[in-house]
Design an enzyme around this catalytic site. Structure first.
Site, mmCIF file in Angstrom:
data_model
loop_
_atom_site.group_PDB
_atom_site.id
_atom_site.type_symbol
_atom_site.label_atom_id
_atom_site.label_comp_id
_atom_site.label_asym_id
_atom_site.label_seq_id
_atom_site.Cartn_x
_atom_site.Cartn_y
_atom_site.Cartn_z
ATOM 1 N N ARG A 145 5.408 -2.002 2.654
ATOM 2 C CA ARG A 145 6.705 -2.606 2.310
ATOM 3 C C ARG A 145 7.095 -2.076 0.939
ATOM 4 O O ARG A 145 6.427 -2.367 -0.053
ATOM 5 C CB ARG A 145 6.550 -4.127 2.293
ATOM 6 N N LYS A 188 4.664 -3.288 -8.132
ATOM 7 C CA LYS A 188 4.128 -4.554 -8.645
ATOM 8 C C LYS A 188 3.440 -4.387 -9.999
ATOM 9 O O LYS A 188 3.055 -3.298 -10.392
ATOM 10 C CB LYS A 188 3.212 -5.203 -7.592
HETATM 11 N N1 PMM Z 1 5.976 -9.069 -1.757
HETATM 12 C C1 PMM Z 1 7.138 -9.577 -2.195
HETATM 13 C C2 PMM Z 1 8.037 -10.185 -1.286
HETATM 14 N N2 PMM Z 1 7.770 -10.245 0.029
HETATM 15 N N3 PMM Z 1 6.335 -9.759 1.826
HETATM 16 C C3 PMM Z 1 5.181 -9.262 2.289
HETATM 17 N N4 PMM Z 1 4.905 -9.319 3.607
HETATM 18 N N5 PMM Z 1 4.265 -8.676 1.456
HETATM 19 C C4 PMM Z 1 4.466 -8.592 0.101
HETATM 20 O O1 PMM Z 1 3.588 -8.074 -0.601
HETATM 21 C C5 PMM Z 1 5.682 -9.122 -0.419
HETATM 22 C C6 PMM Z 1 6.605 -9.707 0.487
HETATM 23 C C7 PMM Z 1 7.472 -9.517 -3.644
HETATM 24 O O2 PMM Z 1 8.035 -8.288 -3.985
HETATM 25 P P1 PMM Z 1 9.641 -8.019 -4.162
HETATM 26 O O3 PMM Z 1 10.150 -9.017 -5.165
HETATM 27 O O4 PMM Z 1 9.733 -6.631 -4.630
HETATM 28 O O5 PMM Z 1 10.319 -8.220 -2.842
#
Ligand code: PMM
Length: 276
Positions: A256, A216
């Protein structure tokens, strides 16, 4: 007890974005075979769960309609489940979650914590699958204007508690609930660091906690060059793994991440050091 997988160490959830515009892997896995191939690869590397999303949540992103989201994720989920992969669906829409669970998804990962779609709570209650409630204040298009807190830790905790209460009142079982501080969602870098520093405040609520820091922006800014240019997403992996180790040691249920192998190593270090 939780209904989520319990690998005996901090769980590692692999990210699979079937989107054209996610910030670090957008467009890479939009083709069906590429998406399934990557999901199987994450599983083979040792992911405990593969999180499949069909809508980008990067700051400023425009929404896709529910039918397009279903068309992106359901065929991928079906094939991953047939290949033996444990899958969660990353969606804020009840209709998408329902279709994903019917296709075999075992977990609903809702970045809005039930706030975006009033029907999500009944899908969670009716399906009975684990539901990850992330802290959220609004859709990606305008969420950074909502990053306004006096005490970010207390407010995130209180807002998530209210979502938990609503879920329990609607018949969701406590064992099915997990929480996530929602790093970067209506939060500045300083807010993210405060939430990481005080993860205990969320853990004290008694539910498994998932942390999503992978690649991030706040890590890009932490690692900026001398001229202030943020480090690119692909250069944020070691920092991501450092956070995986630290939150695993602090008691998080899971992380994650995009790079599963590095975080598996990181959480193994944490488990060895903490003896758990
Ligand atoms: N961040 C993203 C998408 N989904 N779900 C959860 N539970 N926690 C998060 O911090 C989260 C998520 C955004 O990141 P990406 O675009 O790399 O998927």
């Amino acid at each position: 007890m939780t209904l989520l997988p319990q690998p005996g160490r901090c769980a590692v959830v692999g990210v699979l974005n079937v989107t054209p515009d996610s910030f670090s892997d957008g467009g890479r896995y939009l083709g069906h075979d590429d998406a399934v191939g990557h999901g199987v690869a994450l599983w083979t590397e040792g992911a405990d769960l593969v999180d499949v999303g069909g809508e980008s949540t990067r700051p400023g992103a425009e929404r896709v309609d529910a039918d397009s989201e279903i068309a992106r994720v359901v065929p991928v989920i079906r094939d991953l489940v047939s290949a033996g992969v444990l899958v969660s669906v990353d969606t804020t829409r009840a209709r998408v979650a329902e279709a994903a669970v019917a296709a075999g998804a075992a977990v609903i990962n809702d970045v809005s914590g039930g706030l975006a779609d009033p029907d999500m709570v009944s899908v969670a209650a009716d399906t009975g699958v684990p539901w990850i409630l992330m802290h959220w204040r609004g859709h990606s298009r305008d969420m950074q204007t909502l990053a306004d807190y006096v005490d970010v830790v207390a407010e995130v905790r209180a807002e998530l508690s209210a979502q938990v209460d609503a879920a329990l009142r609607a018949g969701v079982r406590a064992e099915a609930i997990a929480l996530d501080p929602g790093l970067g969602f209506a939060k500045t870098g300083a807010h993210n660091w405060a939430l990481l520093r005080d993860l205990d405040a969320l853990l004290e609520l008694g539910f498994p906690v998932l942390v999503g820091a992978s690649r991030k922006r706040f890590l890009g800014r932490l690692l900026a060059g001398e001229d202030g240019t943020p480090r690119s997403p692909s250069g944020r992996e070691d920092a991501t793994a450092a956070i995986s180790a630290l939150v695993a040691a602090a008691g998080a249920w899971g992380v994650r991440v995009h790079d599963v192998r590095r975080s598996l190593d990181a959480v193994a270090v944490a488990a060895a050091m903490t003896g758990g």
